[in-house]
Design a protein around this motif. Structure first.
Motif, short mmCIF file in Angstrom:
data_model
loop_
_atom_site.label_atom_id
_atom_site.label_comp_id
_atom_site.label_asym_id
_atom_site.label_seq_id
_atom_site.Cartn_x
_atom_site.Cartn_y
_atom_site.Cartn_z
N ASN A 136 0.80 -1.36 0.00
CA ASN A 136 -0.07 -0.08 0.05
C ASN A 136 0.81 1.20 0.07
O ASN A 136 0.62 2.11 0.60
CB ASN A 136 -0.92 0.06 1.03
CG ASN A 136 -2.42 -0.27 0.67
OD1 ASN A 136 -3.05 0.76 0.36
ND2 ASN A 136 -2.72 -1.39 0.23
N ARG A 137 1.90 1.23 -0.69
CA ARG A 137 2.75 2.52 -0.72
C ARG A 137 2.05 3.46 -1.81
O ARG A 137 1.66 3.05 -2.80
CB ARG A 137 4.50 2.01 -1.13
CG ARG A 137 4.89 1.23 -0.11
CD ARG A 137 6.25 1.14 -0.15
NE ARG A 137 6.92 2.62 -0.54
CZ ARG A 137 8.18 2.76 -0.98
NH1 ARG A 137 8.79 1.74 -1.31
NH2 ARG A 137 8.50 4.07 -1.08
N GLY A 138 2.07 4.51 -1.37
CA GLY A 138 1.46 5.55 -2.27
C GLY A 138 2.45 5.55 -3.47
O GLY A 138 3.51 5.58 -3.39
N LYS A 139 1.93 6.45 -4.21
CA LYS A 139 2.55 6.67 -5.78
C LYS A 139 3.51 7.98 -5.40
O LYS A 139 3.18 8.71 -4.55
CB LYS A 139 1.92 7.40 -6.69
CG LYS A 139 1.06 6.09 -7.46
CD LYS A 139 0.94 6.43 -8.87
CE LYS A 139 0.29 5.21 -9.70
NZ LYS A 139 -1.22 5.12 -9.32
N ALA A 140 4.79 7.95 -5.72
CA ALA A 140 5.81 8.78 -5.43
C ALA A 140 5.21 9.97 -6.36
O ALA A 140 4.76 9.84 -7.40
CB ALA A 140 7.11 8.29 -6.10
N VAL A 141 5.81 11.16 -5.94
CA VAL A 141 5.37 12.32 -6.95
C VAL A 141 6.28 12.29 -8.13
O VAL A 141 5.55 12.81 -9.12
CB VAL A 141 5.82 13.64 -5.95
CG1 VAL A 141 5.30 14.94 -6.72
CG2 VAL A 141 5.19 13.66 -4.65
N ARG A 142 7.30 11.87 -8.05
CA ARG A 142 8.23 11.97 -9.22
C ARG A 142 8.06 10.68 -9.70
O ARG A 142 8.13 9.64 -9.30
CB ARG A 142 9.45 12.11 -8.88
CG ARG A 142 10.57 12.62 -10.10
CD ARG A 142 11.63 12.94 -9.65
NE ARG A 142 12.53 13.09 -10.76
CZ ARG A 142 13.87 12.67 -11.05
NH1 ARG A 142 13.90 11.76 -10.55
NH2 ARG A 142 14.46 13.01 -12.21
N GLN A 143 7.74 10.69 -11.16
CA GLN A 143 7.46 9.34 -11.64
C GLN A 143 8.52 8.68 -12.43
O GLN A 143 9.17 9.25 -13.24
CB GLN A 143 6.06 9.65 -12.42
CG GLN A 143 4.95 9.93 -11.72
CD GLN A 143 3.78 10.10 -12.77
OE1 GLN A 143 4.18 11.16 -13.44
NE2 GLN A 143 2.45 10.07 -12.29
#
Ligand SMILES: Nc1ncnc2c1ncn2[C@@H]1O[C@H](COP(=O)(O)OP(=O)(O)OP(=O)(O)O)[C@@H](O)[C@H]1O
Ligand SMILES: Nc1ncnc2c1ncn2[C@@H]1O[C@H](COP(=O)(O)OP(=O)(O)OP(=O)(O)O)[C@@H](O)[C@H]1O
Ligand SMILES: [Mg+2]
Ligand SMILES: [Mg+2]
Lengths: 333, 374, 503, 341
Positions: free
Chosen positions: A326-333
């Motif tokens: 359940n790690r959120g998405k990183a801001v930098r893709q």
């Protein structure tokens, strides 16, 4: 018009972890089953005696009970909400069950109808407050569940009274071939209904649409409010029924007996791959997640640590599971 | 005047402030009435809320909760939360007591270590939520187990004490602090200023200075949109970690205040502050991420505190008016939960105000657009 | 000055950039063109530090640079105005512009006074009419777009990236913007300018780089390209100039009126609008942005409640209480704002196509998986949507294909009346053509279509009849010989007299 | 009774928790009864109860409010063993009779009377009987109450003393935190683990631990105890109806201890003085009076036909609601006779 956007990566020798990560993200239900299996294997390696019919029966029973509020929780999460009142509703109907049955047979239908009505009503209230009025789901369902809890005390004056009917209890507890508890019969009724709702009805389709993009769903002709409120109502009713089964399992029920199921079901559902953001998730995942929760508790008992150490271990494992899925998405893709 | 009130109405803290004021007035009234019934009507009784001892006890006992709510509000601002904030206070309390007791170091050394622990555990929570990007609710729920376990490992049963020289000043008023009966009588008004209120003021002042630095803007940016903040050259992770550390500071102070209030240690306490502070902050007007201000935390926390006090006096009053009426706690809890729920419903009012603001803003723009076109 | 070489980027399975490259010289405005999903924004985001490329290098002034974050990007003198904006709606204009580069006093506190002065200066320069203390969320979209540019310019960049900033700007704002761009050019600032509007390329840009399917296909001075060349490089095909079909305006009256809008007003934009659409007709709605087009379309659907006036649908006065009621009555709606109003990005392509059907019939009836699959397979085939697998999420498609998905969703339901709100906004020329063809075919089969479009050529091309909105009123109704570009544009600008004279 | 000359008296009962805790519910009910009963001694007692919900801040504030409100008697079942020194001093300065009941208050800096149940005795007695039926060196499961709680610590001391005497070995353990659900769950998980044992020692909540055997469908243990609820008494009688299957022990941890404490307060209010040497050994400095459990029987007593309160054990057991725990309290006269000069 050439479109190469969709070309799938041919050379798959990327590093192991990003592949594992991709696998986990895309096969959440399967992952939950794998983790459950790992937990169980560790348990029986540590304590080979742990593999016995009693244990298996118990695991099935508890998983089934947890999977029922988890069903409602799944629906609510898919539609983009969160239901913290399942625990309080379960406790309320459990108390109601023992209070009404008083250890005599034959009150099942009355209790069932009243319980479902309570569940539906509380669910409706949750739905109206979260969806129509637009308050934050987590806080409002908690506030409502507090009130449900207070009602339990006012009804029973806090005294543990009554008992589930022996017949009803036996339909939950008795074991087929000494292993499979009768409760699976209830599961065989509830699970297909939930699967039907989520996968084979327009309600399910709309639920996912609403959770993914409520605005688009509305403009597409979906009654968003209705669908979301319905998900809370179903969640309330499922929790109510689970409370009855819980009462049958425990025989007696005190107030707040199943409050913990609010978090338990939430974590089970999340482990099963449903996300807080809404619009994705599956019930098979939630069932597998329930199994993980039960096996985790079982493992901790097998390790037999002192209470504080048990708490610390529990925390560490939960965090580990969250990191896995359940790690959120990183801001930098 | 009218203008500034209109502006105030659009602020996130508006409902929190209104709710707080309503409950405050209710509390003053009910407490006064209740006291009048037992001691006869007099100005002093009607205003019994303002008795130095009553004021003092409210601040003294509830300061930890209010501080924690402020910390929670800060986390909500950057789009995070921490439901283990309650057991963290207990951790601070346990360390404050055990370190001097076990290692024989001076009490204040224990406090410093406790503060460091508060920072440490907040950093851990920040690492989970901001760096690893786990869902804050579940990650901090898991941490509740962790901290709880650590607390009991450090201190297995409630125990310990704090020298009177430490807790006495905390539990007195400013008048008491400067000498009490020996102090000059013209300073008697200082009796209305409890020391814990000064602690609160000091902490809020520190926050005021922090919030006026660029960081104060960055928390809003990060809370509203991490991506956009990142694009503007702000590191969301850093800002969120900083917020967690500042929250650690609030928790540390709260834990020390708790220790001074009880003058002893208890590993199993305050757990429910985690959720309660969250509700309080929301009632105070916080939104999820980028909406609200620290005052929302203060008002929300104050609201919950006063509710509890008011309900106490309300039932006492009932038992005085209807002889033979005895209070069971179920009804007390029921009534306060209903009021809290009502408070939550009231937050819709701010939402309405905000919608109105938006519309008014658009209207103004539109008119300007018309002018511009001509 | 700036050079990007061999940039690769994959999002999961989607390839967004494949050995893409780009070169900008000092003081030059370079157009970055390409159809939807060709990777323009991704290129921009790589420079802005928002996207981490899988491979490739960035050279600035011949030196290799690594850009990991917005901070790095700013340090290298790059400033970006994003396609989907990077403003913080809950913060004031002043705080937004100064975000990340706050003016502080010696004590480290924010210097509010100096900040306000600087911001006011900037607003004046951009002719942005708002107060530095206004909250951004209360501003109009076009103002927000301008602010986005102003914010980037405020950073005094050496390299300025502008990603489709004019998409929602008014013509006067665009003029202001171009003036400023010219000023910056004289100061030696290099600019990368992404746009779908071809005329802008010829007006302001010096050179052009064209991307197709994640790759850079060509680049060179703008003067070396004709419009047809550009389109050829973008799509791989020469455009065929299809002739607009004009319906005979005379025999309209004896056709069945499907919907008639009478004097409706919707606060604040729509003041008094009346219009009607006949069976099998394509009715266009034109006008500058923000003249009430979306509101009118949404009032017919039931998504917006008009304050006054009435809507007559199929001969009956109706007042749908929500879009669901409208949909039930046989209306379909397609929005051009894909991500916000149309696509369910994490759901599968199947579900997205079936969404129209999902919304319509009974909630709890049995729905066989086969039926759903067949429905979407047919639609994908019929409307030539480029997909990987039906089970992939909609987000795996390019913008144009996503839009076709949405169109297919409704056309397959064969609605009685189809409403479209700027359905081809930001859609590339090729996909646009396909969508038009689909709509024409449907109209020929008796479907009524009402379409609002911001692009005048498109509007004239597709519709039989055009209503032009100006300031919430119908400024003109154009059909037959009056349906020309000149009439349309002058009506859009509110030059009423001329049109009336002509009529 | 009920004479007009009855003296009005205000009693405030403060509690760490009531809800969700049948024990504390009974505690309150008993106190209420005792308060009503005081009319026989010429007092018209108005009773109010306040709950801190395990929050010491709330507790302190409620106590402060009660002081301000001018109550005559405060009986407190505290949140923690320490931490109330300042407020207790304030209460005593205001002339209020402040008594601590049920959970010990351990501070030596203030002079507070602690009226407690003899917890060590409960553990010890159970352990001894387990040893008696299971024999030397038996393997047992130990389910304790709440880690970190004073009563639990005292009880465990008793259990361990007895276990040492009989050389018993703990093969599995857990906590139930006085939570019936947890008691059943813990027992179920221990059964799952397949560990072999002879008997089960459980610190109250035995009925739910026993329920786990039913739910799992495994043979009953060779011993269980102790429990104190109606459900437990009835269940054990039913299980052992024809022959003794599972030896057990019923012990009361009387919730009435609060009512007893109130009667201490009444005596103090009348200015009576405590006898010498009544404090528990080793706890004189914290003024603890330990009240021994009055109700205690085993399966053997049932067989022997022992009577309780003039009833047979069956009648006695059936006179309790399932969730009610056995309770008793000492009247004002009993207290006066046993503990006052
Ligand atoms: N965050 C993301 N996750 C997955 N795929 C993405 C993401 N961002 C972009 N893509 C994909 O990468 C490709 C290139 O997208 P990009 O936004 O760069 O196109 P564009 O040229 O800017 O198009 P448009 O003209 O529509 O703005 C598209 O296929 C898109 O679907
Ligand atoms: N009308 C509005 N529209 C949009 N956002 C608003 C509006 N009013 C307030 N806000 C948001 O709420 C935030 C907090 O507002 P407020 O002015 O209360 O903050 P503050 O003065 O910094 O806080 P404090 O109460 O600590 O002094 C603002 O930064 C802004 O993001
Ligand atoms: Mg302010
Ligand atoms: Mg783009």
């Amino acid at each position: 018009m050439p479109s190469k956007n969709m070309t799938f990566e041919p050379n798959a020798n990327k590093d192991f972890f990003s592949k594992l990560n991709l696998f986990v993200q895309t096969h959440t239900a399967l992952m939950a089953v794998i983790i459950a299996a790992i937990l169980y294997i560790i348990t029986i390696i540590i304590n080979p005696k742990g593999m016995n019919t009693v244990a298996i029966g118990n695991i099935i029973l508890l998983t089934v009970i947890l999977s029922i509020p988890a069903a409602g929780q799944t629906m609510v999460l898919i539609s983009g909400g969160m239901d913290f009142s399942v625990g309080a509703i379960m406790s309320a109907t459990a108390v109601l069950t023992t209070y009404t049955m008083k250890g005599e047979n034959g009150h099942f239908l009355t209790v069932l109808i009243i319980s479902l009505a309570i569940g539906a009503f509380v669910g409706f209230l949750n739905g109206v407050c979260c969806v129509k009025i637009g308050l934050p789901a987590m806080i409002v369902t908690m506030a409502i569940s507090n009130i449900v809890t207070r009602m339990q005390y006012i009804l029973t004056q806090g005294v543990l009274s009554g008992k589930a009917s022996p017949l009803f209890s036996s339909t939950v507890k008795f074991k087929l071939f000494g292993v499979v508890p009768h409760i699976v019969v209830y599961a065989l009724i509830i699970w297909p209904i939930v699967f039907y709702l989520l996968k084979r009805s327009r309600f399910g389709k709309q639920l996912y649409m609403v959770g993914n993009n409520a605005n688009a769903a509305r403009l597409n002709g979906v009654r968003v409010t209705k669908i979301q409120v319905l998900s809370y109502v179903f969640s309330g009713m499922l929790a109510a029924f689970a409370g009855m089964l819980g009462a049958a399992y425990m025989s007696t029920a005190r107030c707040q007996i199943f409050d913990d199921y609010a978090y338990q079901s939430l974590i089970a559902v999340i482990i099963g791959g449903t996300t807080f953001a809404g619009g994705s998730g599956s019930y098979e995942g939630s069932i597998a997640g329930s199994l993980v929760m039960i096996l985790l508790s079982n493992l901790l008992t097998t390790l037999n640590p002192t209470q504080p150490v048990r708490n610390v271990l529990n925390a560490a494992i939960l965090i580990l599971l969250l990191v896995l899925y359940n790690r959120g998405k990183a801001v930098r893709q | 005047m009218k203008e500034s009130f209109a502006r105030f109405r659009r602020k996130p803290a508006f409902t929190g402030c209104m709710l707080f004021l309503v409950v405050l007035i209710l509390n003053i009234g009910i407490q006064g009435w209740s006291t009048c019934l037992s001691n006869g009507v007099s100005v002093g009784n009607i205003l019994s809320f303002f008795q130095p001892s009553a004021l003092k006890s409210i601040f003294m006992t509830n300061l930890p909760f209010i501080l924690v709510t402020v910390g929670q509000a800060l986390l909500l601002l950057v789009g995070q939360m921490d439901v283990s904030i309650g057991v963290q206070i207990a951790l601070v309390n346990v360390i404050c007591i055990m370190v001097p007791q076990e290692w024989g170091v001076p009490v204040w050394v224990g406090w410093i270590i406790a503060m460091l622990a508060a920072f440490g555990i907040s950093a851990l929570c920040g690492a989970c939520c901001a760096v690893l990007r786990l869902p804050a609710l579940l990650a901090s729920y898991a941490l509740t187990y962790l901290v709880n376990g650590i607390n009991v490992l450090i201190m297995n049963v409630p125990q310990g004490s704090v020298p009177k020289a430490y807790w006495k000043p905390y539990q007195s008023t400013l008048f008491g602090l400067i000498g009490g009966k020996d102090a000059p009588q013209f300073l008697k008004f200082l009796d209305y200023i409890p020391v814990p209120a000064l602690v609160l003021a000091a902490v809020l002042l520190i926050w005021y200075f922090i919030s006026r630095r660029p960081f104060g803007k960055h928390i809003y940016a990060v809370g509203t949109s991490q991506r956009n903040a990142f694009a503007a050259g702000i590191s969301p992770v850093k800002v969120q970690m900083k917020a967690f550390l500042i929250k650690g500071f609030f928790v540390g102070v709260a834990g020390i205040c708790l220790t001074l209030m009880s003058a002893s240690g208890n590993p199993l306490q305050c757990e429910e502050y985690g959720i309660k502070s969250l509700s309080a902050a929301i009632i105070g007007g916080m939104g999820w991420g980028g909406w609200g201000s620290i005052s929302c935390g203060v008002f929300g926390g104050g609201f919950l505190v006063l509710i509890q006090n008011t309900v106490y006096y309300f039932f006492t009053l009932l038992s005085k008016i209807f002889v033979g009426f005895s209070v069971t706690s179920y009804w007390q809890n029921f009534v306060s939960d209903i009021i809290i729920f009502g408070g939550l419903l009231m937050t819709i009012v701010t939402a309405k105000e905000q919608r109105k603001t938006l519309q008014q803003g658009l209207k103004a723009q539109f008119r300007r657009g018309e002018k511009y076109a001509k | 000055m700036l050079e990007m070489k061999g940039i690769d980027k994959r999002f999961g399975a989607v390839v967004a950039l494949n050995k893409a490259s780009l070169t900008v010289k000092e003081g030059e405005v370079m157009a970055l063109a390409g159809s939807n999903g060709s990777g323009k924004s991704t290129m921009v985001k790589v420079l802005a530090g928002l996207v981490a490329p899988n491979a490739g290098e960035i050279l600035i002034d011949g030196e290799k640079k690594i850009i990991h974050s917005g901070t790095d990007s700013t340090r290298e003198g790059i400033a970006t105005a994003f396609q989907d904006l990077s403003l913080i709606p809950t913060m004031s204009v002043k705080d937004n512009i100064l975000l990340g580069c706050e003016i502080v006093t010696k004590s480290g506190m924010v210097d509010e006074k100096e900040s306000r002065r600087l911001v006011q200066e900037l607003l004046d320069r951009f002719h942005i009419d708002c107060d530095p203390d206004d909250y951004v969320q209360t501003l109009m979209p076009s103002t927000q777009s301008m602010l986005e540019v102003a914010k980037a310019v405020f950073r005094k960049p050496k390299i300025l990236l502008l990603d489709e900033v004019t998409a929602s700007l008014h013509y006067d704002e665009i003029a202001t913007l171009f003036d400023i761009m010219r000023e910056l050019k004289n100061e030696g600032v290099s600019m990368v300018y992404v746009t779908h509007r071809m005329n802008e390329i010829f007006e302001i840009c010096d050179s052009i780089t064209i991307m197709r399917s994640s790759e850079t296909v060509t680049s060179g001075p703008v003067s070396d390209f004709t419009l047809d060349d550009i389109i050829f490089y973008m799509t791989g095909a020469r455009p065929k100039h299809s002739e607009a079909k004009t319906a005979a305006a005379e025999d309209q009256d004896d056709r069945e009126v499907v919907v008639e809008v009478k004097n409706i007003s919707v606060y604040p934009k729509v003041k008094d609008i009346s219009m009607k659409a006949y069976k099998g007709e394509i009715v266009g709605i034109g006008g500058l942005e923000g003249q009430g087009q979306p509101e009118v379309i949404r009032s017919i659907l039931g998504a917006v409640r008009p304050q006054s006036g009435s809507i007559c649908y199929m001969g009956k006065d109706v007042r749908f209480k929500d879009p669901a009621a409208g949909v039930k009555a046989g209306i379909g709606f397609i929005s051009g704002d894909r991500s916000k109003e149309a696509v369910f990005d994490i759901r599968t392509i199947t579900e997205n196509i079936f969404a129209g059907n999902s919304a319509k019939e009974s909630l709890f009836a049995y729905l066989s998986a086969k039926k759903v699959r067949k429905f979407s397979e047919d639609a994908v085939k019929k409307y030539n949507i480029k997909i990987g697998k039906l089970k992939d999420p909609a987000s795996s498609l390019s913008g144009g294909n996503q839009q076709k998905l949405v169109v297919a969703r409704w056309i397959a339901m064969n609605p009685n009346l189809l409403l479209l709100d700027d359905p081809t906004k930001g859609v590339d020329i090729h996909s646009r053509q396909e969508i038009h063809d689909i709509l024409r075919e449907c109209a020929a089969n008796g479907m009524t279509v009402i379409i609002a479009a911001s692009d005048t050529d498109e509007l004239l091309n597709i519709s039989d009849r055009v209503y032009v909105f100006y300031e919430g009123k119908v400024a003109a109704e154009l059909s037959g010989e009056f349906k020309t570009s000149e009439h349309l544009v002058s009506a859009m600008m509110g030059v009423k007299e001329k049109v009336q004279e002509a009529e | 009774a009920g004479d007009a000359a009855a003296k009005p008296l205000k009693l405030a009962s403060h509690n760490a928790v009531v809800e969700g805790n049948p024990y504390r519910v009974r505690y309150e009910l008993d106190m209420q009864e005792a308060a009503a009963d005081a009319i026989n001694y010429g007092y018209e007692v108005s009773y109010n109860s306040f709950v801190a919900n395990w929050d010491q801040s709330t507790e302190t504030q409620q106590l402060q409010n009660s002081i301000n409100e001018g109550y005559d008697i405060i009986v407190n079942d505290p949140v923690a063993t320490t931490g109330l020194d300042p407020i207790i001093e304030a209460a005593q300065d205001a002339g209020i009779i402040y008594i601590n009941a049920d959970c010990a208050y351990m501070s030596t800096d203030v002079n507070v009377l602690n009226i407690l149940t003899d917890q060590e005795y409960l553990g010890y007695k159970t352990g001894l009987y387990a040893g008696e039926v299971l024999g030397e060196g038996a393997k047992v499961v130990m389910i304790a109450a709440l880690e970190g709680n004073q009563a639990n610590t005292d009880r465990q001391r008793g259990f361990e003393k007895a276990m040492a005497e009989y050389n018993m070995e703990v093969v599995a353990s857990g906590n139930h935190d006085w939570d019936t659900t947890k008691s059943q769950q813990t027992m179920a998980e221990i059964l799952n683990s397949g560990v072999e044992f002879d008997g089960v020692l459980v610190s109250q909540c035995a009925e739910n631990a026993f329920e786990a055997f039913d739910a799992a469908g495994v043979a009953y243990p060779g011993f269980i105890g102790f429990g104190d609820t109606g459900a437990y008494m009835q269940k054990m009688l039913e299980v052992n109806k024809d022959q003794v299957v599972t030896p057990y022990i019923v012990l009361s941890n009387p919730p009435g201890v609060g009512a007893t404490a109130f009667n201490f307060a009444l005596n103090l209010y009348e200015g009576k003085e405590l006898k010498e040497g009544i404090f528990a050994e080793g706890f004189e400095d914290t003024h603890q009076i330990w009240i021994k459990s009055k109700v205690c029987y085993t399966d053997k007593d049932v067989a022997a036909g022992t009577q309780i309160d003039g009833m047979s054990i069956e009648e006695y057991a059936n006179s309790y609601e399932a969730g009610d725990s056995i309770s008793f309290w000492l009247t004002k006269d009993e207290v006066a006779e046993q503990y006052f000069k």
